[in-house]
Motif scaffolding. Structure first.
Motif, PDB file in Angstrom:
ATOM      1  N   LYS A 122       0.821  -1.210   0.000  1.00  0.00           N
ATOM      2  CA  LYS A 122       0.000   0.000   0.000  1.00  0.00           C
ATOM      3  C   LYS A 122       0.858   1.265   0.000  1.00  0.00           C
ATOM      4  O   LYS A 122       0.598   2.206  -0.753  1.00  0.00           O
ATOM      5  N   VAL A 123       1.883   1.306   0.842  1.00  0.00           N
ATOM      6  CA  VAL A 123       2.733   2.501   0.913  1.00  0.00           C
ATOM      7  C   VAL A 123       3.483   2.693  -0.398  1.00  0.00           C
ATOM      8  O   VAL A 123       3.608   3.817  -0.908  1.00  0.00           O
ATOM      9  N   HIS A 124       3.974   1.602  -0.972  1.00  0.00           N
ATOM     10  CA  HIS A 124       4.702   1.674  -2.236  1.00  0.00           C
ATOM     11  C   HIS A 124       3.813   2.237  -3.341  1.00  0.00           C
ATOM     12  O   HIS A 124       4.229   3.138  -4.094  1.00  0.00           O
ATOM     13  N   PHE A 125       2.588   1.730  -3.445  1.00  0.00           N
ATOM     14  CA  PHE A 125       1.680   2.206  -4.486  1.00  0.00           C
ATOM     15  C   PHE A 125       1.290   3.680  -4.257  1.00  0.00           C
ATOM     16  O   PHE A 125       1.158   4.452  -5.210  1.00  0.00           O
ATOM     17  N   GLU A 126       1.132   4.068  -2.995  1.00  0.00           N
ATOM     18  CA  GLU A 126       0.827   5.465  -2.706  1.00  0.00           C
ATOM     19  C   GLU A 126       1.999   6.364  -3.103  1.00  0.00           C
ATOM     20  O   GLU A 126       1.792   7.479  -3.622  1.00  0.00           O
ATOM     21  N   ALA A 127       3.222   5.874  -2.886  1.00  0.00           N
ATOM     22  CA  ALA A 127       4.402   6.647  -3.277  1.00  0.00           C
ATOM     23  C   ALA A 127       4.447   6.841  -4.790  1.00  0.00           C
ATOM     24  O   ALA A 127       4.759   7.938  -5.286  1.00  0.00           O
ATOM     25  N   ARG A 128       4.139   5.782  -5.531  1.00  0.00           N
ATOM     26  CA  ARG A 128       4.126   5.892  -6.991  1.00  0.00           C
ATOM     27  C   ARG A 128       3.046   6.883  -7.452  1.00  0.00           C
ATOM     28  O   ARG A 128       3.240   7.635  -8.407  1.00  0.00           O
ATOM     29  N   LYS A 129       1.909   6.863  -6.781  1.00  0.00           N
ATOM     30  CA  LYS A 129       0.824   7.791  -7.116  1.00  0.00           C
ATOM     31  C   LYS A 129       1.266   9.229  -6.877  1.00  0.00           C
ATOM     32  O   LYS A 129       1.050  10.102  -7.730  1.00  0.00           O
ATOM     33  N   LEU A 130       1.881   9.491  -5.730  1.00  0.00           N
ATOM     34  CA  LEU A 130       2.339  10.843  -5.416  1.00  0.00           C
ATOM     35  C   LEU A 130       3.407  11.300  -6.402  1.00  0.00           C
ATOM     36  O   LEU A 130       3.422  12.471  -6.823  1.00  0.00           O
TER      37      LEU A 130
END
Length: 393
Positions: free
Chosen positions: A19-27
């Motif tokens: 989840k954190v990794h995907f949120e980082a990619r989104k940001l």
């Protein structure tokens, strides 16, 4: 509509852990500057000699079907590699070639376990281990790794979890996420348990070539008395900076390989000959890139330790191998997931929460060491500042 039970067993084991990794990619896609320290991808490109070998094989027409076991050249290279490293004779009939370690592990647990069986595995563990175990219907039995033991699996802790349903002892050394390396005495004690209780040993050794200077690697394959019950998995993804090649293998007793071959053939009837040729070329000589990666990752772990250990109660463990360092953030009073998500949003530093690797790492972070030194230094400063901001006034 009805679905197979495997879809229920694996329903909660997918992308949620990242989840954190995907949120980082989104940001980052939105234009935010992010220091991404989540995944373990080599910090150098695939060596030219592997690219050249794959290209030459393509040009020579090595694009047809393969056999289910593996191309002859690759089987020969594997036989030579393991004979040299383990100090005993291996045969081509002891190997199966598949697309990456993940596929190998899926095959192994499908071939060794089923519903009602138990697999003993260290906690914390790599994020996909629970899935490859559950896929067969087997039950995962976590064995807690303790920081005070250097995150090395202890035979006494394993013994306490063994039941009549135990079938496999699943080892991972060098270990992801901790970077711990089992010593020869550790493996001897674990192997004695496996013999006493008639357990298979599955050993994920994908980080073998990334042990840090001064650290010795040992495998259950080193022990002739464990040869009839040990199956090891590895690939060139880490050691040769070739994760996209998806080229892995397993090595084990000839009888096991013969019984597993039809299963492997239902998954993928032979992998790509041109990739097999490149893998054979990779294994024919020591890795061009592994020593440099190991030295850099060790240095970056030391950078994190020097800057963060003791700051606002943080505790950094120094790995012995691999691509990651662990940070204990329990002093903040937050879970690893809460800390990691807040750190990402406040400071633009993306790390993996320890909970993604099992309850044994709750309240910890896993930090990838594969970014340049300047990124590691900047991330360390950001983590230190953030941690200090969490301390109650």
């Amino acid at each position: 509509m009805k679905y197979a039970s495997i879809t229920d067993r694996l329903a909660d084991l997918g992308g949620a852990k990242w989840k954190v990794h995907f949120e980082a990619r989104k940001l980052r896609a939105e234009g935010r500057k992010i220091i991404e320290l989540t995944i373990g991808e080599p910090d150098v490109p695939t060596p030219d000699r592997l690219i050249d070998a794959a290209t030459a094989a393509l040009q020579q027409g090595r694009t047809g079907y393969s056999n289910g076991r593996g191309e002859a050249g690759l089987l020969h290279a594997l036989t030579a590699r393991y004979g040299q490293r383990r100090g005993r004779k291996f045969t081509p009939q002891q190997f199966l070639c598949l697309p990456g370690t993940q596929t190998v592990l899926y095959l192994l647990f499908a071939a060794l376990t089923e519903a009602g069986d138990e697999v003993l595995v260290a906690d914390p563990m790599y994020a996909t281990y629970e899935g490859v175990i559950r896929a067969s219907g087997a039950t995962m039995v976590p064995v807690r790794l303790l920081p005070e033991n250097g995150f090395r699996l202890q035979a006494a802790d394993v013994a306490a979890k063994i039941t009549p349903r135990s079938r496999v002892l699943f080892l991972n050394s060098p270990h992801n996420p901790s970077g711990a390396v089992l010593g020869r005495d550790d493996i001897a004690a674990l192997g004695a348990l496996a013999r006493q209780h008639d357990l298979w040993i599955v050993s994920d050794e994908v980080y073998e070539d990334l042990v840090f200077p001064g650290v010795a690697f040992h495998s259950p394959l080193d022990f002739p008395e464990l040869a009839d019950r040990t199956i090891a998995a590895a690939s060139i993804s880490k050691s040769h900076a070739a994760p996209g090649f998806r080229s892995g293998w397993c090595v084990g007793p000839e009888e096991f390989i013969a019984r597993a071959l039809p299963l492997a053939e239902t998954m993928l009837f032979g992998n790509q000959p041109f990739l097999a040729d490149a893998t054979a070329a990779a294994l024919a000589a020591p890795s061009d890139v592994a020593p440099g990666m190991a030295a850099r990752f060790q240095h970056r772990a030391q950078m994190l330790h020097q800057r963060l250990n003791g700051v606002a109660g943080l505790r950094v463990t120094l790995p012995q191998a691999g691509m990651f360092a662990l940070i204990d953030v329990t002093a903040s009073g937050q879970s690893g997931e809460a800390f990691a998500m807040a750190l990402l949003r406040a400071k633009g530093v993306a790390v993996m929460p320890g909970e993604s690797f099992g309850p044994g790492l709750a309240g910890w972070l896993r930090v990838s060491l594969t970014r340049p030194d300047e990124d590691i230094a900047a991330a360390a400063e950001a983590i230190a500042t953030f941690a200090q901001e969490q301390v109650p006034a």
